[in-house]
Scaffold this motif. Structure first.
Motif, PDB file in Angstrom:
ATOM      1  N   GLY A   1      -4.835  -8.005   1.602  1.00 18.88           N
ATOM      2  CA  GLY A   1      -3.700  -8.497   2.300  1.00 18.88           C
ATOM      3  C   GLY A   1      -2.508  -7.910   2.272  1.00 18.88           C
ATOM      4  O   GLY A   1      -1.205  -8.523   1.821  1.00 18.88           O
ATOM      5  N   ILE A   2      -2.300  -6.664   2.518  1.00 23.45           N
ATOM      6  CA  ILE A   2      -1.204  -5.801   2.511  1.00 23.45           C
ATOM      7  C   ILE A   2       0.044  -6.174   3.644  1.00 23.45           C
ATOM      8  O   ILE A   2      -0.301  -6.674   4.685  1.00 23.45           O
ATOM      9  N   THR A   3       1.091  -6.329   2.980  1.00 26.04           N
ATOM     10  CA  THR A   3       2.570  -6.789   3.848  1.00 26.04           C
ATOM     11  C   THR A   3       3.260  -5.768   3.993  1.00 26.04           C
ATOM     12  O   THR A   3       4.149  -5.907   4.804  1.00 26.04           O
ATOM     13  N   ALA A   4       3.274  -4.761   3.258  1.00 27.56           N
ATOM     14  CA  ALA A   4       4.163  -3.518   3.366  1.00 27.56           C
ATOM     15  C   ALA A   4       3.247  -2.334   2.943  1.00 27.56           C
ATOM     16  O   ALA A   4       2.421  -2.100   2.183  1.00 27.56           O
TER      17      ALA A   4
ATOM     18  N   LEU B   1      -4.809   5.835   5.373  1.00 36.83           N
ATOM     19  CA  LEU B   1      -4.981   4.288   5.352  1.00 36.83           C
ATOM     20  C   LEU B   1      -6.305   3.824   4.903  1.00 36.83           C
ATOM     21  O   LEU B   1      -6.625   2.451   4.915  1.00 36.83           O
ATOM     22  N   ALA B   2      -7.354   4.848   5.004  1.00 40.23           N
ATOM     23  CA  ALA B   2      -8.718   4.330   4.455  1.00 40.23           C
ATOM     24  C   ALA B   2      -8.417   3.727   2.886  1.00 40.23           C
ATOM     25  O   ALA B   2      -9.428   3.014   2.620  1.00 40.23           O
ATOM     26  N   ALA B   3      -7.517   3.802   2.287  1.00 43.78           N
ATOM     27  CA  ALA B   3      -7.285   3.000   0.987  1.00 43.78           C
ATOM     28  C   ALA B   3      -7.172   1.624   0.961  1.00 43.78           C
ATOM     29  O   ALA B   3      -7.474   1.048   0.165  1.00 43.78           O
ATOM     30  N   ILE B   4      -6.733   1.246   2.336  1.00 48.93           N
ATOM     31  CA  ILE B   4      -6.582  -0.250   2.378  1.00 48.93           C
ATOM     32  C   ILE B   4      -7.834  -1.050   2.853  1.00 48.93           C
ATOM     33  O   ILE B   4      -8.434  -0.550   3.704  1.00 48.93           O
TER      34      ILE B   4
ATOM     35  N   ALA C   1       0.962  -1.436  -0.066  1.00 50.66           N
ATOM     36  CA  ALA C   1       0.091  -0.097   0.068  1.00 50.66           C
ATOM     37  C   ALA C   1       0.903   1.266   0.099  1.00 50.66           C
ATOM     38  O   ALA C   1       1.628   1.335   0.944  1.00 50.66           O
ATOM     39  N   ASP C   2       0.961   2.130  -1.195  1.00 49.75           N
ATOM     40  CA  ASP C   2       1.803   3.277  -1.194  1.00 49.75           C
ATOM     41  C   ASP C   2       0.466   4.297  -1.067  1.00 49.75           C
ATOM     42  O   ASP C   2       0.001   4.477  -2.008  1.00 49.75           O
ATOM     43  N   ILE C   3       0.750   4.974   0.090  1.00 52.12           N
ATOM     44  CA  ILE C   3      -0.020   5.705   0.568  1.00 52.12           C
ATOM     45  C   ILE C   3       0.480   7.330   0.247  1.00 52.12           C
ATOM     46  O   ILE C   3       1.485   7.647   0.737  1.00 52.12           O
TER      47      ILE C   3
END
Length: 234
Positions: A88-91, A80-83, A24-26
């Motif tokens: 299954g985000i790991t980074a 982080l509402a994008a996730i 997840a690149d925020i």
């Protein structure tokens, strides 16, 4: 900079990315980082999150031009509402914002984190409050580096949840691993900051209006810490 040639900062962020990560690149901006990492076969999938419409459209464009719509989901969302859980985000990467902004994004989106992600953070200043948040929330700093790009110094902080760790006030200020490694770039950064802080103290002494005592003490303490750190090396 584009999806083929990243800036030095983003190259160093890329170097800390776990192989096969779901990223997840925020604050993804043009989504150059996730696109480059997918082209290189480093990551499996990515979410590119952007809160503002113009960079969101730019990210969509980059992803579309590279034919990666199936692997990178571009989302207009706050922090982080994008996730979503099914990602299954790991980074998680947060780059090019102030440390306090990164801290606030992590804090307000805590519920979206499973605690198993690697955080790869590149703050533009404000590293101390960011490290404080990491410590308070059970994150251990695995790796830190300082680099210089276009006359500015930038830090990268990599952290994961682990056994609780306690850092001293100085370690939160300088970075616990940076204090041990003391790279030439790290020393150059603090030599420059020492000159700036000494100038600030001198200007306080000449100020017509009284400077708040707390501000005076904080700056004086920082000058003392930096002077001691640099003196140990000579």
């Amino acid at each position: 900079m584009n999806e083929q040639t990243l800036s030095l900062r983003l190259e160093r962020v890329a170097a800390h990315m776990p192989a096969g990560a779901h990223l997840a690149d925020i604050g993804s901006d043009h989504a150059y980082l996730p696109v480059a990492l997918l082209h290189r076969g480093v990551i499996a999938t990515a979410v590119a999150g952007e809160v503002a419409l113009t960079p969101f459209r730019a990210a969509e464009r980059t992803v579309g031009e590279n034919g990666l719509e199936r692997r990178i989901s571009v989302r207009l969302a706050n922090g982080l509402a994008a996730i979503e859980p099914e990602d299954g985000i790991t980074a998680v990467s947060l780059c090019g914002m102030g440390g306090e902004t990164i801290r606030d994004i992590l804090d307000s989106g805590k519920a979206r984190l499973s605690g198993r992600e690697r955080l790869i953070l590149q703050p533009n200043g404000g590293e101390q409050p960011l490290r404080q948040w990491l410590m308070d929330n059970g994150y251990r700093i695995l790796c830190e580096e300082v680099l210089r790009e276009n006359r500015f110094y930038y830090e990268i902080i990599v952290a994961e949840r682990g056994k609780p760790v306690t850092y001293s006030a100085e370690e939160l200020y300088f970075g616990p691993l940076q204090m041990q490694a003391r790279s030439p770039t790290f020393l150059a950064k603090w030599q420059r900051l020492l000159r700036q802080k000494q100038k600030t103290l001198a200007s306080f002494a000449k100020a017509r209006q009284a400077v708040p005592e707390q501000k005076l003490q904080d700056t004086a303490r920082q000058v003392r810490w930096i002077t001691e750190l640099l003196a140990e090396l000579h």
